[in-house]
Design a protein around this motif. Structure first.
Motif, short mmCIF file in Angstrom:
data_model
loop_
_atom_site.label_atom_id
_atom_site.label_comp_id
_atom_site.label_asym_id
_atom_site.label_seq_id
_atom_site.Cartn_x
_atom_site.Cartn_y
_atom_site.Cartn_z
N THR A 38 0.98 -1.17 0.14
CA THR A 38 -0.13 -0.03 -0.14
C THR A 38 0.82 1.35 -0.04
OG1 THR A 38 -0.13 0.12 2.41
CG2 THR A 38 -1.72 -1.36 1.39
N GLY A 39 0.30 2.38 -0.44
CA GLY A 39 0.98 3.63 -0.22
C GLY A 39 1.54 3.96 1.26
N PRO A 40 0.60 3.71 2.21
CA PRO A 40 1.31 3.84 3.47
C PRO A 40 2.55 3.04 3.85
CG PRO A 40 -1.09 4.10 3.44
CD PRO A 40 -0.75 3.51 2.07
N GLN A 41 2.38 1.58 3.47
CA GLN A 41 3.33 0.75 3.51
C GLN A 41 4.85 1.09 2.75
OE1 GLN A 41 1.75 -2.93 2.34
NE2 GLN A 41 0.93 -3.09 4.10
N LEU A 42 4.74 1.70 1.72
CA LEU A 42 5.81 2.40 1.05
C LEU A 42 6.15 3.59 1.60
CD1 LEU A 42 7.64 2.45 -1.23
CD2 LEU A 42 6.10 3.79 -2.76
N TRP A 43 5.50 4.56 2.23
CA TRP A 43 5.58 5.74 2.98
C TRP A 43 6.51 5.32 4.18
CZ3 TRP A 43 1.97 9.59 5.39
CH2 TRP A 43 2.47 10.72 5.81
N ALA A 44 5.96 4.23 4.85
CA ALA A 44 6.90 4.01 6.06
C ALA A 44 8.08 3.26 5.80
CB ALA A 44 5.93 2.66 6.71
N MET A 45 8.38 2.64 4.53
CA MET A 45 9.66 1.86 4.35
C MET A 45 10.48 3.08 4.00
SD MET A 45 8.41 -1.31 2.06
CE MET A 45 10.25 -1.43 1.58
N ARG A 46 9.96 3.98 3.23
CA ARG A 46 10.93 5.17 2.82
C ARG A 46 11.27 6.13 3.99
NH1 ARG A 46 13.13 5.80 -1.88
NH2 ARG A 46 11.21 5.31 -3.16
N THR A 47 10.34 6.16 4.98
CA THR A 47 10.80 6.84 6.10
C THR A 47 11.87 6.27 6.87
OG1 THR A 47 8.64 7.81 6.09
CG2 THR A 47 9.95 7.78 8.31
N ASN A 49 14.16 3.88 5.66
CA ASN A 49 15.29 4.12 5.09
C ASN A 49 15.95 5.41 5.32
OD1 ASN A 49 17.04 2.87 3.44
ND2 ASN A 49 16.52 4.41 1.97
N GLU A 50 15.27 6.41 5.20
CA GLU A 50 15.71 7.83 5.22
C GLU A 50 16.24 8.00 6.65
OE1 GLU A 50 12.35 10.44 4.33
OE2 GLU A 50 12.78 9.96 2.17
N LEU A 51 15.66 7.54 7.79
CA LEU A 51 16.21 7.55 9.12
C LEU A 51 17.24 6.83 9.52
CD1 LEU A 51 12.71 8.25 10.83
CD2 LEU A 51 14.57 9.74 10.42
N GLY A 52 17.55 5.80 8.59
CA GLY A 52 18.69 4.87 8.92
C GLY A 52 18.06 3.72 9.95
N GLY A 53 16.86 3.47 10.01
CA GLY A 53 16.24 2.91 11.00
C GLY A 53 15.61 3.65 12.11
N CYS A 54 14.55 3.14 12.86
CA CYS A 54 13.88 3.90 13.79
C CYS A 54 13.02 3.20 14.63
CB CYS A 54 13.06 5.08 12.84
SG CYS A 54 11.70 4.35 12.04
N SER A 55 12.43 3.88 15.63
CA SER A 55 11.50 3.04 16.46
C SER A 55 10.16 3.24 15.85
CB SER A 55 11.42 3.77 17.99
OG SER A 55 10.97 5.09 17.84
N ALA A 56 9.07 2.67 16.41
CA ALA A 56 7.79 2.54 15.99
C ALA A 56 6.92 3.91 16.25
CB ALA A 56 6.93 1.60 16.62
N GLY A 57 7.42 4.56 17.33
CA GLY A 57 7.13 5.85 17.81
C GLY A 57 7.64 6.97 16.71
#
Length: 159
Positions: A38-47, A49-57
């Motif tokens: 989905t678009g939101p899943q892609l947005w989550a993956m892109r985010t 990646n941009e952060l180099g990993g992150c918490s769910a929060g």
């Protein structure tokens, strides 16, 4: 008392909202057809990646959603083996989300998410303008009695 809005201005606002929602809807359909996410899943993956990993929060904050909303996105991406949860070395209780090799491959081919472009456009505006826009949109939502409508992501069944 202010004068009534001109029909031309009303038309312009409605057309702008239509363009934004149509672009996000078309993007979401195309991503689902081509990549199976989905678009939101892609947005989550892109985010992630941009952060180099992150918490769910952190991910929820970047996606402008409540942390409980991002849980379903994370679970679906894990099931598709596109992201991993890893414990942080310095704090074994904390979890960091990272892309898997398959997730990185998919992201190399995928376009930038439309919802992310909307957030980026808003971030590029003057803070006072964003605040005024927010107040005006809230006024429209209130006038239309839409305050109870749950809308986590555009055109997605993500929960």
């Amino acid at each position: 008392m202010s004068s009534p809005s001109s029909l031309e201005d009303i038309h312009g606002v409605v057309q702008a909202l239509r363009r934004i929602t149509k672009a996000i809807h078309e993007f979401s359909k195309a991503v689902d057809r081509e990549f199976g996410i989905t678009g939101p899943q892609l947005w989550a993956m892109r985010t992630i990646n941009e952060l180099g990993g992150c918490s769910a929060g952190d991910l929820a904050a970047r996606l402008c959603v409540h942390p409980s909303t991002v849980t379903g996105v994370i679970q679906r991406l894990e099931e598709k083996r596109l992201i991993d949860r890893q414990k942080r070395a310095e704090d074994r209780r904390a979890v960091v989300l990272t892309l898997t090799p398959n997730g990185k491959k998919l992201l190399e081919r995928a376009p930038h998410p439309a919802q992310g472009q909307l957030v980026a456009a808003l971030q590029g505006m003057a803070p006072d303008d964003v605040h005024k826009l927010r107040e005006m949109l809230v006024q429209i939502v209130d006038s239309m009695e839409l305050g109870n409508v749950s809308a986590r992501f555009f055109f997605s069944e993500e929960e």
